[in-house]
Motif scaffolding. Structure first.
Motif, mmCIF file in Angstrom:
data_model
loop_
_atom_site.group_PDB
_atom_site.id
_atom_site.type_symbol
_atom_site.label_atom_id
_atom_site.label_comp_id
_atom_site.label_asym_id
_atom_site.label_seq_id
_atom_site.Cartn_x
_atom_site.Cartn_y
_atom_site.Cartn_z
ATOM 1 N N ASN A 161 -39.540 5.133 -36.867
ATOM 2 C CA ASN A 161 -40.654 3.680 -36.604
ATOM 3 C C ASN A 161 -41.129 4.253 -34.834
ATOM 4 O O ASN A 161 -40.058 3.914 -34.441
ATOM 5 N N ASP A 212 -50.141 3.048 -38.089
ATOM 6 C CA ASP A 212 -50.029 1.792 -37.323
ATOM 7 C C ASP A 212 -51.265 1.797 -36.338
ATOM 8 O O ASP A 212 -51.209 2.732 -35.067
ATOM 9 N N LYS A 268 -46.586 -11.504 -29.998
ATOM 10 C CA LYS A 268 -47.606 -10.395 -29.290
ATOM 11 C C LYS A 268 -48.221 -11.237 -27.768
ATOM 12 O O LYS A 268 -48.365 -12.691 -28.569
HETATM 13 N N1 PMM Z 1 -44.425 -3.422 -31.598
HETATM 14 C C1 PMM Z 1 -43.439 -3.148 -30.691
HETATM 15 C C2 PMM Z 1 -41.923 -2.615 -31.114
HETATM 16 N N2 PMM Z 1 -42.490 -1.645 -32.355
HETATM 17 N N3 PMM Z 1 -43.672 -0.509 -33.748
HETATM 18 C C3 PMM Z 1 -44.118 -0.736 -34.689
HETATM 19 N N4 PMM Z 1 -44.393 0.675 -35.704
HETATM 20 N N5 PMM Z 1 -45.457 -1.491 -34.156
HETATM 21 C C4 PMM Z 1 -45.274 -2.745 -33.867
HETATM 22 O O1 PMM Z 1 -46.761 -2.614 -33.418
HETATM 23 C C5 PMM Z 1 -44.354 -2.458 -32.295
HETATM 24 C C6 PMM Z 1 -43.528 -1.998 -32.840
HETATM 25 C C7 PMM Z 1 -42.929 -4.608 -29.566
HETATM 26 O O2 PMM Z 1 -43.298 -5.876 -29.672
HETATM 27 P P1 PMM Z 1 -41.026 -6.363 -30.004
HETATM 28 O O3 PMM Z 1 -41.079 -5.750 -27.639
HETATM 29 O O4 PMM Z 1 -41.425 -7.546 -30.648
HETATM 30 O O5 PMM Z 1 -40.393 -4.820 -30.810
#
Ligand code: PMM
Length: 273
Positions: free
Chosen positions: A101, A172, A208
């Protein structure tokens, strides 16, 4: 059924749960609990991507995440690795992670594409326009849906040309990444344009800031879980493949309601009990 990716941030500074699961055993315990509550996949990250976050050394990122990945895979849990670094993705895949990811969709590290071609892992192509220190400056769009979609399609096409089978890709829209609240809502309101591409769609909205702006009294990120769960249910009804969330219990209930609703719609209207 919509997949639930339960978030485990092994970081001291993530915006909503920073520091909580920084210790390896605590991170593993938390992940096992998320699976028990209904998570299908655990998304392990070692570097915060919140706006303004400073980047960490790759060695430190790996020190944080690899033991957790190894331990979860040993327990039979499907793991996705949240990283922008090809070296970390490589090591995590070797430790058993099956999804990479990458919030930059492969743009942050020039080695990422080749690693994905060679590895056989699934890959999340998230929409991204630069590191968190420049993110706000890049939140400029004339037509946010077409531009985000076009940039994702371009990245997906580059990967496919290099040899990645399309069945390995997940897309995404990257809510909050170089996007203001209004951009996020416009993208969510046009999710059908994303699902129409025919690739699985992942949505990361959990806790968020744009949800905090909407819901009074939710200054603290964990007070946004109900809004996050409602959003997950609505996204599921739009046919997304998965949702990346912090609160799995609420999300499971919300997705079960959405699934029952969908099943009801498939029953003949005149059916009598
Ligand atoms: N948002 C965050 C981190 N990783 N990965 C994907 N695929 N999509 C997202 O929207 C995304 C991500 C940031 O959020 P966090 O700090 O709560 O992990």
């Amino acid at each position: 059924m919509t997949e639930i990716l339960g978030i485990v941030n092994v970081t001291p500074d993530s915006f909503s749960d920073g520091g909580l699961w920084f210790d390896r055993d605590a991170a593993v315990r938390h992940a096992v609990g998320l699976v028990a509550r209904g998570a299908d996949i655990i998304d392990v990250g070692g570097e915060s991507t919140r706006p303004g976050a400073t980047r960490i050394a790759i060695s430190e990122e790996q020190r944080r995440v690899l033991p957790v990945v190894r331990e979860l895979v040993a327990r039979g849990i499907t793991v996705s690795i949240d990283t922008m670094n090809a070296a970390t993705a490589d090591a995590a895949i070797a430790a058993g992670a099956s999804i990479v990811n990458d919030v930059s969709g492969g743009l942050a590290d020039p080695e990422m594409d080749d690693l994905i071609v060679a590895s056989g892992a699934r890959f999340v192509v998230m929409h991204w326009r630069g590191q968190s220190d420049t993110m706000a400056l890049n939140a400029r769009y004339r037509d946010v849906v077409s531009e985000v979609l076009g940039e994702i399609e371009y990245r997906a096409a580059q990967l496919i040309i290099k040899g990645v089978d399309p069945s390995r890709l997940i897309i995404d829209p990257g809510l909050g990444f170089a996007k203001h609240a209004a951009h996020n809502w416009t993208l969510l309101g046009h999710l059908d344009r994303f699902t129409a591409l025919g690739l699985p769609v992942l949505i990361g909205a959990s806790r968020k800031r744009f949800l905090g702006e909407l819901v009074p009294g939710s200054a603290h990120a964990s007070e946004r879980d109900l809004a996050s769960a409602v959003l997950a249910a609505l996204a599921a009804r739009e046919g997304v493949w998965g949702v990346r969330v912090h609160d799995v219990t609420m999300t499971r209930a919300a997705l079960d309601v959405a699934a029952a609703w969908t099943a009801g719609a498939e029953e003949p209207a005149g059916e009598r009990m």
